[in-house]
Write a protein that holds these residues in place. Sequence first.
Motif, mmCIF file in Angstrom:
data_model
loop_
_atom_site.group_PDB
_atom_site.id
_atom_site.type_symbol
_atom_site.label_atom_id
_atom_site.label_comp_id
_atom_site.label_asym_id
_atom_site.label_seq_id
_atom_site.Cartn_x
_atom_site.Cartn_y
_atom_site.Cartn_z
ATOM 1 N N MET A 60 0.842 -1.194 0.000
ATOM 2 C CA MET A 60 0.000 0.000 0.000
ATOM 3 C C MET A 60 0.871 1.234 0.000
ATOM 4 N N VAL A 61 0.464 2.232 -0.773
ATOM 5 C CA VAL A 61 1.132 3.533 -0.750
ATOM 6 C C VAL A 61 0.097 4.576 -0.352
ATOM 7 N N TYR A 62 0.467 5.408 0.612
ATOM 8 C CA TYR A 62 -0.476 6.434 1.064
ATOM 9 C C TYR A 62 0.256 7.631 1.664
ATOM 10 N N ASP A 63 -0.454 8.735 1.725
ATOM 11 C CA ASP A 63 0.044 9.931 2.398
ATOM 12 C C ASP A 63 -0.341 9.819 3.866
ATOM 13 N N HIS A 64 0.644 9.783 4.739
ATOM 14 C CA HIS A 64 0.339 9.526 6.149
ATOM 15 C C HIS A 64 -0.374 10.696 6.823
ATOM 16 N N HIS A 65 -0.523 11.833 6.109
ATOM 17 C CA HIS A 65 -1.269 12.962 6.664
ATOM 18 C C HIS A 65 -2.781 12.782 6.507
ATOM 19 N N SER A 66 -3.189 11.792 5.675
ATOM 20 C CA SER A 66 -4.626 11.608 5.434
ATOM 21 C C SER A 66 -5.351 11.317 6.741
ATOM 22 N N ARG A 67 -6.312 12.135 7.040
ATOM 23 C CA ARG A 67 -6.978 12.058 8.344
ATOM 24 C C ARG A 67 -7.783 10.756 8.508
ATOM 25 N N GLY A 68 -7.539 10.071 9.608
ATOM 26 C CA GLY A 68 -8.329 8.884 9.930
ATOM 27 C C GLY A 68 -7.873 7.605 9.249
ATOM 28 N N MET A 69 -7.053 7.769 8.196
ATOM 29 C CA MET A 69 -6.684 6.600 7.406
ATOM 30 C C MET A 69 -5.776 5.624 8.163
ATOM 31 N N GLU A 71 -5.552 5.101 11.349
ATOM 32 C CA GLU A 71 -6.343 4.388 12.361
ATOM 33 C C GLU A 71 -7.124 3.253 11.713
ATOM 34 N N GLU A 72 -7.680 3.548 10.551
ATOM 35 C CA GLU A 72 -8.472 2.541 9.845
ATOM 36 C C GLU A 72 -7.595 1.369 9.392
ATOM 37 N N LEU A 73 -6.418 1.684 8.859
ATOM 38 C CA LEU A 73 -5.491 0.631 8.412
ATOM 39 C C LEU A 73 -5.048 -0.227 9.596
ATOM 40 N N MET A 74 -4.769 0.440 10.718
ATOM 41 C CA MET A 74 -4.309 -0.276 11.910
ATOM 42 C C MET A 74 -5.419 -1.181 12.455
ATOM 43 N N GLU A 75 -6.627 -0.649 12.483
ATOM 44 C CA GLU A 75 -7.785 -1.397 12.969
ATOM 45 C C GLU A 75 -7.964 -2.686 12.154
ATOM 46 N N LEU A 76 -7.886 -2.549 10.822
ATOM 47 C CA LEU A 76 -8.050 -3.710 9.933
ATOM 48 C C LEU A 76 -6.936 -4.726 10.152
ATOM 49 N N ARG A 118 -8.478 -2.314 0.446
ATOM 50 C CA ARG A 118 -8.697 -1.554 -0.786
ATOM 51 C C ARG A 118 -9.831 -0.548 -0.607
ATOM 52 N N GLY A 119 -10.739 -0.867 0.319
ATOM 53 C CA GLY A 119 -11.868 0.023 0.573
ATOM 54 C C GLY A 119 -11.517 1.231 1.435
ATOM 55 N N VAL A 120 -10.283 1.247 1.988
ATOM 56 C CA VAL A 120 -9.892 2.375 2.833
ATOM 57 C C VAL A 120 -9.696 3.618 1.959
ATOM 58 N N LYS A 121 -10.341 4.692 2.389
ATOM 59 C CA LYS A 121 -10.320 5.932 1.605
ATOM 60 C C LYS A 121 -8.926 6.542 1.552
ATOM 61 N N ASN A 122 -8.588 7.132 0.413
ATOM 62 C CA ASN A 122 -7.363 7.916 0.235
ATOM 63 C C ASN A 122 -6.074 7.111 0.058
ATOM 64 N N LEU A 123 -6.184 5.782 -0.099
ATOM 65 C CA LEU A 123 -4.979 5.030 -0.473
ATOM 66 C C LEU A 123 -4.580 5.470 -1.878
ATOM 67 N N LYS A 124 -3.279 5.650 -2.101
ATOM 68 C CA LYS A 124 -2.832 6.037 -3.449
ATOM 69 C C LYS A 124 -2.678 4.821 -4.343
#
Length: 134
Positions: A60-69, A71-76, A118-124
């Motif tokens: 997964m590639v993402y911007d770690h500034h994305s709000r809430g993301m 937490e969601e990734l960690m929860e999953l 894949r359903g997590v919002k704002n993943l690049k």
Amino acid sequence: MGKIVRFGVSIPQELIRRFDQYVEALQFNSRSEALRQIIRDALVKEEWEEQGLIAGGISMVYDHHSRGMLEELMELQHQFHDLIISTQHVHLDHNNCLELLVVKGKAPDIQRLYNRLRGVKNLKHIGILKSTTG
Ligand code: NI
């Protein structure tokens, strides 16, 4: 590796001509080496389709500034902890992170984890590597 078996294959001339181009383009040492790899790939694909025990990776590639993301990734990841053997987190630059999960389990469970991530919002980007336990 076990005993090596030789076998003959009947194949149309045009097909073997294209296969030889493929062998050369992908820099296999020989037709045999290319064929072995193709057979292994086919068997791994079947393992995934037959819902067997498999191993692989999810990137997964993402911007770690994305709000809430995060937490969601960690929860999953905690929810699916029994499938995740290891995780690697690389800080690509000031904003971007690359996270790699190594996974092992039943193919449909891995697929379910992948779909949820894949359903997590704002993943690049998210990718899956379908490999085998051997
Ligand atoms: Ni990072």
